[in-house]
Design a protein around this motif. Structure first.
Motif, mmCIF file in Angstrom:
data_model
loop_
_atom_site.group_PDB
_atom_site.id
_atom_site.type_symbol
_atom_site.label_atom_id
_atom_site.label_comp_id
_atom_site.label_asym_id
_atom_site.label_seq_id
_atom_site.Cartn_x
_atom_site.Cartn_y
_atom_site.Cartn_z
ATOM 1 N N LEU A 130 56.239 41.048 38.538
ATOM 2 C CA LEU A 130 54.566 40.858 37.737
ATOM 3 C C LEU A 130 53.466 41.333 38.738
ATOM 4 O O LEU A 130 52.759 42.195 38.446
ATOM 5 N N ARG A 131 53.633 40.982 39.864
ATOM 6 C CA ARG A 131 52.764 41.550 40.642
ATOM 7 C C ARG A 131 52.915 42.679 41.284
ATOM 8 O O ARG A 131 51.671 43.421 41.631
ATOM 9 N N THR B 68 50.920 44.875 31.292
ATOM 10 C CA THR B 68 52.183 44.196 32.028
ATOM 11 C C THR B 68 53.073 43.408 31.176
ATOM 12 O O THR B 68 54.220 42.862 31.276
ATOM 13 N N ALA C 44 47.039 34.571 42.884
ATOM 14 C CA ALA C 44 47.860 34.677 44.445
ATOM 15 C C ALA C 44 47.527 35.941 44.963
ATOM 16 O O ALA C 44 47.327 36.053 46.201
ATOM 17 N N LEU C 45 47.391 37.196 44.351
ATOM 18 C CA LEU C 45 46.960 38.316 44.746
ATOM 19 C C LEU C 45 45.498 38.305 45.344
ATOM 20 O O LEU C 45 45.191 38.660 46.319
ATOM 21 N N ASN D 6 50.577 33.138 32.716
ATOM 22 C CA ASN D 6 51.462 33.909 33.815
ATOM 23 C C ASN D 6 50.154 34.972 34.779
ATOM 24 O O ASN D 6 50.493 34.854 35.799
ATOM 25 N N LEU D 7 49.831 35.634 33.871
ATOM 26 C CA LEU D 7 48.918 36.892 34.538
ATOM 27 C C LEU D 7 47.790 36.162 35.281
ATOM 28 O O LEU D 7 47.782 36.609 36.343
ATOM 29 N N HIS E 216 49.474 34.874 38.727
ATOM 30 C CA HIS E 216 49.815 36.025 39.514
ATOM 31 C C HIS E 216 48.386 36.829 40.278
ATOM 32 O O HIS E 216 48.523 37.157 41.494
ATOM 33 N N GLN F 194 57.279 40.708 43.763
ATOM 34 C CA GLN F 194 57.407 39.830 42.722
ATOM 35 C C GLN F 194 57.062 40.986 41.490
ATOM 36 O O GLN F 194 56.303 41.640 41.436
ATOM 37 N N ALA G 150 52.538 40.409 30.349
ATOM 38 C CA ALA G 150 52.409 38.953 30.400
ATOM 39 C C ALA G 150 51.706 38.212 29.699
ATOM 40 O O ALA G 150 50.582 38.691 28.989
ATOM 41 N N LEU H 161 54.977 38.987 48.707
ATOM 42 C CA LEU H 161 54.201 38.728 47.582
ATOM 43 C C LEU H 161 54.158 39.954 46.505
ATOM 44 O O LEU H 161 54.135 39.605 45.245
#
Length: 101
Positions: free
Chosen positions: A12-13, A40, A53-54, A46-47, A50, A10, A42, A7
């Motif tokens: 960007l993360r 970033t 997800a975090l 997109n940011l 991500h 990736q 981004a 996780l």
């Protein structure tokens, strides 16, 4: 590999976690979405994906607030996020042979 985190790995993360790691020691510090976007490179969408997800993994804490009359999203890394990030960085250093840690 123990510590390798798909996780976080990736790109960007990984950038997000690295930026948030710089503030982790001060529990009052948060990074604004716009600052993170600039760091970033981004796009908003997109940011946001991500970061979500975090957040779902419990690695970041999101605070929605107003600064003046404008909405503001601010983030900080959680204890679980800091531990996962540190383990991931350690395994990356091991892979590349960095023994300075």
């Amino acid at each position: 590999m123990n510590g390798f985190n798909e996780l976080i790995h990736q790109p960007l993360r990984l950038k997000i976690m690295a930026a948030l790691d710089q503030l982790f020691e001060d529990p009052k510090e948060r990074l604004d979405f716009s600052q993170l976007k600039e760091i970033t490179g981004a796009t908003d969408g997109n940011l946001g994906a991500h970061i979500a997800a975090l957040e779902k993994a419990g690695y970041v804490d999101i605070e929605k607030r107003f600064v003046g009359k404008r909405p503001n999203t601010a983030l900080r890394m959680t204890e679980a996020g800091a531990a996962a990030y540190a383990a991931h960085v350690a395994i990356l250093r091991e892979i590349i042979g960095d023994r300075s840690s």
